[in-house]
Design a protein around this motif. Structure first.
Motif, mmCIF file in Angstrom:
data_model
loop_
_atom_site.group_PDB
_atom_site.id
_atom_site.type_symbol
_atom_site.label_atom_id
_atom_site.label_comp_id
_atom_site.label_asym_id
_atom_site.label_seq_id
_atom_site.Cartn_x
_atom_site.Cartn_y
_atom_site.Cartn_z
ATOM 1 N N ILE A 1 32.219 22.540 45.941
ATOM 2 C CA ILE A 1 33.162 21.571 45.391
ATOM 3 C C ILE A 1 34.560 21.841 45.923
ATOM 4 O O ILE A 1 34.834 22.891 46.522
ATOM 5 N N LYS B 1 22.948 13.947 38.643
ATOM 6 C CA LYS B 1 22.247 14.946 39.444
ATOM 7 C C LYS B 1 21.726 14.387 40.754
ATOM 8 O O LYS B 1 21.358 15.152 41.656
ATOM 9 N N TRP C 1 25.266 21.155 41.471
ATOM 10 C CA TRP C 1 26.309 21.205 42.503
ATOM 11 C C TRP C 1 26.835 22.634 42.623
ATOM 12 O O TRP C 1 27.010 23.317 41.621
ATOM 13 N N ASN C 2 27.107 23.052 43.841
ATOM 14 C CA ASN C 2 27.689 24.389 44.017
ATOM 15 C C ASN C 2 28.725 24.452 45.138
ATOM 16 O O ASN C 2 29.173 25.535 45.503
ATOM 17 N N SER D 1 24.360 20.137 36.922
ATOM 18 C CA SER D 1 24.107 18.990 37.802
ATOM 19 C C SER D 1 23.598 19.410 39.168
ATOM 20 O O SER D 1 23.291 18.552 40.001
ATOM 21 N N ASN E 1 31.058 16.699 47.685
ATOM 22 C CA ASN E 1 31.020 15.402 47.016
ATOM 23 C C ASN E 1 31.518 15.454 45.581
ATOM 24 O O ASN E 1 31.442 14.460 44.865
ATOM 25 N N VAL E 2 32.017 16.601 45.163
ATOM 26 C CA VAL E 2 32.546 16.766 43.808
ATOM 27 C C VAL E 2 33.938 17.379 43.913
ATOM 28 O O VAL E 2 34.110 18.424 44.550
ATOM 29 N N ILE F 1 28.993 21.323 36.247
ATOM 30 C CA ILE F 1 28.727 21.351 37.689
ATOM 31 C C ILE F 1 27.427 22.091 37.980
ATOM 32 O O ILE F 1 26.600 21.646 38.784
ATOM 33 N N GLN G 1 24.265 14.932 45.709
ATOM 34 C CA GLN G 1 24.205 16.281 46.244
ATOM 35 C C GLN G 1 25.603 16.746 46.640
ATOM 36 O O GLN G 1 26.338 16.019 47.299
ATOM 37 N N SER G 2 25.939 17.943 46.227
ATOM 38 C CA SER G 2 27.205 18.554 46.647
ATOM 39 C C SER G 2 26.959 20.047 46.811
ATOM 40 O O SER G 2 27.308 20.859 45.964
ATOM 41 N N THR G 3 26.320 20.372 47.915
ATOM 42 C CA THR G 3 25.949 21.761 48.179
ATOM 43 C C THR G 3 26.289 22.112 49.616
ATOM 44 O O THR G 3 26.241 21.263 50.506
#
Length: 926
Positions: free
Chosen positions: A211, A513, A208-209, A206, A272-273, A203, A516-518
């Motif tokens: 989730i 990557k 992402w932070n 990639s 998004n994760v 994670i 986006q999942s932030t």
């Protein structure tokens, strides 16, 4: 020994069915005799049916939800045991097995474990209670299983009573590594600690932070969630939400909690994760609902379902987005696939699981692939009992092969081989055909030191009873219209990094990557995070790095300060820049201008020297103190002009020490010589007796000059020895370094200047007293003016110097030095040069004598008048003035009336020797 016996009951559900439990033997799912029996615990069914009648009785119920992949694990255990029996690993010992179905239920697993503890060769399955089980002989020597961590935790505590080794191929909960609570537990897979760390690493890598996490509300789910939370925090990953689903599908709230979890996923648009720690049956229910709601995310799969074919074959599974999972590293399973091909030839009398599977094939064969799969999973044992007469035997190994999860198959076979190697170690000098030859606790000790050769690699248990094999990073990709589970990379728990086989696999990883999942947008280089009011550290604002700070990576928590003062950085900088070094260079236009002024001053000094040398015998030069004094003064002026050169260009230690000392000593020498001239002039033309006496005592030219200059030399010497000037880097400017001279001691610098000022002030006082001297001798007036120029220049210099900084600070010193030097030089020598060049008629001895005679006469007359006014009567030395001398016309002889050798001034008669005496004194003085 006294003991208490426990009987293992089997309460009947149905009296004449294949799956009813009429006696304890019916409880076994698959078995085979042998010298040493290995127990097996597998959740072949996903749930145990709950009784509908009340009150609830302690009856072991039938199960539902046939799990193909776990059924394959039971076959893998059987295949491994048969392979060992047919090999030379245990030549004189035959392994047998008893495999039980836990139905993913702790209660049923405990009943199975209780039968494991029963005494060997006991017809009543009695479990004896003892204080010491060292020589106790249970039914089994070791256990393979269970399928789920929650079940393994309960079973392991029971097996620990007799220290029966338990080797699980699937239970990965981190808590099971605790050898104090679970002393007899081993596993052939890594701990969840490594899996959750790998997930957090993926994670983080990639980008992402932010989730979400969904887990089952049981021991396994909660422990996994806790472990992942720790790893996520360590990798700066924030969990936006956590959803726990009931562990049992029979829970009435299960569907409503699934709906709530899906609603949460839909609502959190920035998330998004999603990380999922659940069993396959739970994931199946969740994903079906997610497909209905058109949820499109990236799903991170745990080892429980990362390779589940029945989930990957859900209709429209591609709509869910991308699925990335972590599975156990597999080995060569081609022998197992051959075993499956020959499975129909195997007898089914002692394998109820195989018999049930064949019945399921018969019932569901007319359906398509997905419905066939659902048919098998949804049939309960009770349903099969009702349709047993309508089944007909068919066989197809393709369905089984399609559902193979290589990691679990490999770990199951590895567990059996580990137990077999431990048995081999104990049976080398024993007759293990005797059940009492080897105790389970002895086998446990042997198991700790077992080394297995697998794929030419040595594998052994660590101190926690774990085998830390690599993970396979699995990516679900749609190929030819079907969802295929491919291996994208490997994760090494020891090194903590991903290993890619080729560039194409790495490209798949890089494609992840793009999503986006932030919680917040990534902070670009040159920015840093500013925490907002949100409790999550991943929610922040991006602000620019302040001046002299930089950030060269994305999402930095803080900006780095430039390493030292020699570097600077603008706002929003990604790097530091070296500061430019500034000093007053030779090529600077202002420096060139000042140097030209200094050069002109040197030329002026040389010109005056030439003029005075050529007119050395003229009265003007002699009246200036002689050629020697003039040369000394001019030389000091030359040195002062020369000292300005040391203020230009890059400062060095030599320049810093030389410039102030040279200026201070030269100026002191110059002012000392001018002071002597002032004293000499005042002494020559003063008629005050008291002042005359004082000046005669003070006027000692050589000692005075040496003393005045020597004091300055001493001051500069002490300065240079104890607190000498040095080169300093001035960092007061944000983007430049000013290379300048630090005076070392401001006190010493002030004393030097103050001493020159004191000499100049004394010189000014004496010169001021002689300001009314004869015109050709009126040096005092010009000296006074020169000293005033000096004072004004240095008084202005002090505040300007204190408030100026930068490379032009030396220029300020040069300017004040030039002004004061030019002022004294011009006031001292230019009037004399003017007389020498343009008024040559006045530069003669007769002209000087006439001027002196006139001034002396006037000075003497004024003195005499002042003396006469003191007496009311004439003295004996005076004569009566005749009437002929009282008229103006009778005055002759240079304006004086001579009478009998006497002089008359303003009606008074003076002694006749007075005029000659005064003139003689002035001439002799000059």
């Amino acid at each position: 020994m006294a003991f208490v016996s426990f009987l293992i009951p089997c309460l009947m559900v149905s009296t004449d069915t294949a799956f009813s439990c009429q006696n304890p033997a019916d409880f076994v799912g698959a078995s085979s005799p042998g010298d040493i029996i290995i127990g097996g615990l597998f959740a072949v069914h996903s749930k145990m049916l709950r009784p509908e009648e009340y009150p609830i009785k302690p009856i072991i119920q039938n199960c539902a939800g046939f799990e193909i992949q776990i059924f394959l694990q039971t076959l893998a255990m059987i295949h491994a045991i048969e392979t060992i029996n047919n090999s030379t690993l245990l030549p004189e010992v035959t392994l047998g097995y008893e495999i039980y179905d836990t139905c993913a239920d702790v209660t049923k697993a405990m009943a199975s474990a209780l039968r494991f503890l029963a005494k060997a060769n006991s017809s009543e399955d009695v479990v004896e209670f003892r204080c010491n089980y060292s020589d106790y002989v249970p039914r089994i020597k070791a256990v393979t299983g269970a399928s789920y961590s929650e079940v393994s935790m309960a079973v392991s505590r029971l097996l620990a009573l007799q220290l029966i080794p338990q080797v699980s191929p699937a239970s990965s909960a981190e808590i099971l590594s605790d050898k104090i609570r679970f002393p007899s537990f081993f596993r052939t897979i890594p701990s969840d600690f490594h899996q959750t760390r790998a997930m957090a690493h993926l994670i983080c890598e990639s980008g992402w932070n932010w989730i979400g996490v969904i887990a089952t509300d049981d021991d396994n789910g909660r422990f996994a969630l806790e472990s992942f939370g720790v790893q996520a925090m360590a990798n700066n990953v924030c969990i936006a939400f956590k959803e726990l689903l009931p562990a049992y599908l029979s829970d009435n709230t299960f569907q409503s909690k699934v709906d709530r979890a899906i609603e949460k996923i839909v609502k959190e648009t920035e998330v998004n994760v999603i990380v999922v720690f659940m069993r396959q049956i739970h994931v199946l229910k969740l994903f079906k609902k997610a497909v209905e709601r058109n949820v499109n995310k990236i799903w991170i799969a745990s080892d429980n379902w990362s390779a589940a074919v029945k989930i990957s074959s859900i209709p429209n599974i591609r709509q869910l987005g991308t699925i990335v999972g972590f599975g156990f590293k597999s080995g060569d399973i081609s022998a197992f696939q051959d075993f499956l091909r020959n499975l129909p030839e195997k007898p089914t009398e002692n394998n109820k699981f195989l018999r049930e599977y064949m019945m399921l094939l018969s019932l569901c064969a007319h359906l398509d692939y997905h419905d066939f799969q659902m048919c098998i999973s949804n049939q309960s044992q009770d349903d099969l009992l009702q349709n047993v007469e309508n089944t007909y035997q068919i066989w197809s190994d393709d369905f089984l092969k399609a559902h193979i999860e290589p990691g679990f198959i490999h770990s199951t076979e590895l567990a059996v081989y580990a137990i077999a190697h431990a048995i081999k170690g104990q049976c080398q000098d024993r007759d293990c055909k005797d059940p009492s030859a080897v105790a389970p606790w002895e086998l446990l000790e042997e198991l700790k030191n077992v080394t297995i050769i697998n794929d030419d690699k040595e594998i052994k248990f660590d101190s926690n009873g774990d085998i830390n094999t690599r993970y396979s990073v699995l990516l679900w990709k749609e190929i030819d219209g079907r969802m295929e589970i491919t291996t994208m990379a490997e994760y090494d728990p020891e090194k903590g990094g991903f290993i890619f086989e080729d560039e194409e696999k790495k490209k798949d990883f890089l494609d992840l990557k793009k999503v986006q999942s932030t919680c917040s947008q990534h902070c670009r280089p040159g920015q840093m995070k500013k925490v907002t009011e949100s409790p999550h550290t991943c929610c922040y604002e991006c602000v620019y790095c302040p001046e002299n700070h930089y950030s060269n990576q994305t999402d930095m928590d803080y900006c780095y300060r430039c390493s030292n003062k020699s570097y600077w950085a603008p706002i929003n900088s990604t790097t530091c820049y070296r500061k430019t070094i500034h000093f007053l260079t030779w090529t600077n236009w202002f420096a060139v201008f000042l140097l030209l002024l200094s050069a002109f001053g040197v030329i002026l000094v040389l010109s005056v020297s030439v003029i005075f040398t050529r007119n050395v015998h003229t009265p003007v030069v002699k009246a200036s103190g002689g050629l020697t004094v003039c040369y000394i003064i001019l030389f000091s002026h030359f040195l002062i002009f020369l000292s300005t050169v040391f203020f230009i260009d890059e400062p060095t230690e030599l320049k810093c020490k030389t410039r102030q000392a040279l200026f201070g000593i030269s100026f002191a020498l110059c002012v000392s010589c001018i002071l002597i001239k002032s004293l000499k002039i005042l002494l020559a033309f003063s008629f005050d007796p008291k002042l005359q006496n004082f000046l005669k005592c003070v006027y000692k030219p050589v000692p005075t000059v040496v003393t005045c200059t020597g004091i300055q030399v001493i001051i500069c010497t002490f300065w240079l020895i104890f607190r000498a000037p040095f080169v300093e880097q001035n960092f007061s400017m944000p983007r430049a370094i000013i290379l300048e001279c630090n005076e070392g001691s401001i006190v010493a610098f002030g004393i030097m200047l103050s001493y020159i000022a004191a000499l100049a002030f004394i010189c000014f006082i004496f010169a001021f007293k002689g300001r009314k001297l004869p015109e050709n001798y009126n040096e005092a007036k010009f000296i006074t003016f020169g000293m005033l120029i000096y004072f004004i220049a240095w008084i202005v210099f002090i505040p300007v110097y204190a408030t100026t900084f930068g490379k032009y600070l030396p220029a300020v010193e040069i300017i004040v030095v030039l002004i004061s030097n030019y002022g004294i030089l011009c006031c001292t020598f230019l009037p004399k040069c003017y007389i020498i060049i343009y008024k040559q008629e006045t530069n003669t001895k007769s002209a000087f004598l006439k001027m002196i005679y006139t001034y002396s006469t006037k000075s003497a007359s004024s003195v005499a008048v002042s003396q006469i006014s003191l007496d009311s009567k004439p003295s004996s030395s005076q004569a009566t003035v005749p009437d002929s001398c009282k008229s103006e016309n009778s005055v002759h002889g240079n304006g004086h009336c001579q009478l009998s050798g006497q002089k008359l001034i303003k009606g008074k008669v003076l002694p006749k020797s007075t005029p000659r005496t005064v003139v003689r004194k002035r001439l002799s003085s000059i």
